[in-house]
Design a protein around this motif. Sequence first.
Motif, PDB file in Angstrom:
ATOM      1  N   GLY A 172    -105.294  -4.752  12.031  1.00 42.14           N
ATOM      2  CA  GLY A 172    -106.752  -4.817  11.996  1.00 42.14           C
ATOM      3  C   GLY A 172    -107.398  -4.508  13.334  1.00 42.14           C
ATOM      4  N   CYS A 173    -106.692  -3.759  14.201  1.00 45.85           N
ATOM      5  CA  CYS A 173    -107.203  -3.425  15.530  1.00 45.85           C
ATOM      6  C   CYS A 173    -107.661  -1.969  15.580  1.00 45.85           C
ATOM      7  CB  CYS A 173    -106.108  -3.609  16.574  1.00 45.85           C
ATOM      8  SG  CYS A 173    -105.442  -5.270  16.699  1.00 45.85           S
ATOM      9  N   PRO A 174    -108.807  -1.690  16.190  1.00 46.02           N
ATOM     10  CA  PRO A 174    -109.172  -0.289  16.436  1.00 46.02           C
ATOM     11  C   PRO A 174    -108.288   0.295  17.531  1.00 46.02           C
ATOM     12  CG  PRO A 174    -110.774  -1.744  17.459  1.00 46.02           C
ATOM     13  CD  PRO A 174    -109.830  -2.627  16.698  1.00 46.02           C
ATOM     14  N   VAL A 175    -108.084   1.610  17.495  1.00 47.08           N
ATOM     15  CA  VAL A 175    -107.184   2.283  18.422  1.00 47.08           C
ATOM     16  C   VAL A 175    -107.938   3.336  19.229  1.00 47.08           C
ATOM     17  CG1 VAL A 175    -105.257   3.924  18.562  1.00 47.08           C
ATOM     18  CG2 VAL A 175    -105.073   1.900  17.108  1.00 47.08           C
ATOM     19  N   ILE A 176    -107.718   3.301  20.547  1.00 41.12           N
ATOM     20  CA  ILE A 176    -108.112   4.407  21.417  1.00 41.12           C
ATOM     21  C   ILE A 176    -106.820   5.100  21.822  1.00 41.12           C
ATOM     22  CG2 ILE A 176    -109.199   5.098  23.583  1.00 41.12           C
ATOM     23  CD1 ILE A 176    -110.847   2.499  23.441  1.00 41.12           C
ATOM     24  N   ALA A 177    -106.616   6.309  21.327  1.00 36.07           N
ATOM     25  CA  ALA A 177    -105.376   7.032  21.580  1.00 36.07           C
ATOM     26  C   ALA A 177    -105.602   8.075  22.665  1.00 36.07           C
ATOM     27  CB  ALA A 177    -104.893   7.713  20.305  1.00 36.07           C
TER      28      ALA A 177
END
Length: 523
Positions: A172-177
């Motif tokens: 449930g975590c947003p990702v900055i890739a």
Amino acid sequence: MKVEQVWIAGEWRDATSTSSFSAVNPSTGAALPEKFPISDWTDCDFALNAAVEAARALRTVSNEDIALFLEGYANEIERSASEIVAIAHAETGLPIQPRLSEAELPRTATQLRQAAAAAREGSWQDVVIDTKTNIRSHYAPIGSVVILGPNNFPFAFNGVSGGDFAAAIAAGCPVIAKSHPLHPGTTKILAECAARALRASKLPKATVQMLYNISNVDGLRLVADPRVGATSFTGSRAGGLRLKAAADAAGKPIYLEMSSLNPVVLLPGAIAERGEKLAGELADSCLAASGQMCTSPNLILAIAGDATSNLARALAETLQSRPSAPLFSEGGLKALDEGVKWIASAGAEIVTGGARVEGEGWRYKNTMMQISGKDFLAEPEKLQHEAFGNATLFITLNDVPQLVQLLETLEGNLTGSIYSSSVGADDHLYDAVAQALRFRVGRLLNDKVPTGVALSPAMGHGGPFPSTSHPAFTAVGIPRSILRFGALHCYDNVREERLPDALRNQTTLPHIWRTVDGTMIRG
């Protein structure tokens, strides 16, 4: 020339950037035509703010909706498979078949679907409900996650599609890739697939964001930013330790996969039974992806004797007879050459290889070095230098006590393998060797090369430092890999209607710890 756009806050937008770069085809050494931006801190700042908002919104999104996004993304990747594979081949030099199209791309889609199933099922949260004290706890999303992907798996460990990504989203975590600069075009197409899946989902638009490249200074600043919940990094030991120092100073979790020599022990009975076959297995493993795999066997250990000499000779001849595949970058070629020279300067003999291949592209001669156990023990730190690529060190030992002594000098590794007789001839030796190896590796193998990492819930892909930054976690093996991106949330005497659904009395999540007559039981 047009510079490609970054994916921030649900839209493709021009980067805030004063410089750009291009990928290079490692098979030829020629630059590819596309230009990609090196983002300034402004892009990082914007992405972080958007990720904070996405993290808040994701608290109200159902596990089912998260699962549907992951499944939709896997479908999008499969629909774009030919395009993704073609650009990855150009940017990495990895073969289209079987590596990219038949192995890595299906693996990537599979792990996204496994993460979807884990998100839907929910047992990774490890719910504990103590009804007697009315204290309840579970693992919940840690917040926005920064993923810095490696160069050696353009799909399966990519920051915007790989195992870390799948685990973070399932939590449930947003990702900055951040794309790896060696394969930005591959990452762009994967991000386009993710964007299409996001638009068709109920997830917030900034659940997935992607930057191509940032400066080293901004990278250190990013992993230490208060808005970051955790970071995942796969790459060099030097780079990982710099990032770890920055994250540690800010009190931020960072999960690193750095260096590993993956020792393979060949006991005498195994060599006597199948020495020629072992030489072929070891060569296949050493040369997989031109040795650029985190589980490549860089140390091979055997008791000295005629059979061992024959095996070492067969391995060297096999390595010499096979063509050298491209390395990922010119920098990687230089580092491998320097690593081989470093190991040789510490006392190892170069049996075959040990030099660059002349001609276009970045290739290195398949290399085997050799040293005695006595000489290794004289310089154990120098000789554990990782030469990342198609090179391995063969060590001959006087006896098992010397073998055990050497194993006890090793740093932490992802894997360690022991080959033994199939009819019990080595059983009297096995326990001493296994005990020496067990606490120096994350995964202990018997009669297998270490390069395969199965998508199994039982898989552990981690190990003692410096193979990773924390031996209790795994980067492969859902649902356990999800726990890296969870925080333990405890509720003490909180009214049921105020609790997360997972902690209410009527929760249907499986594998819950509850109190029954004062005793904690599972189920």
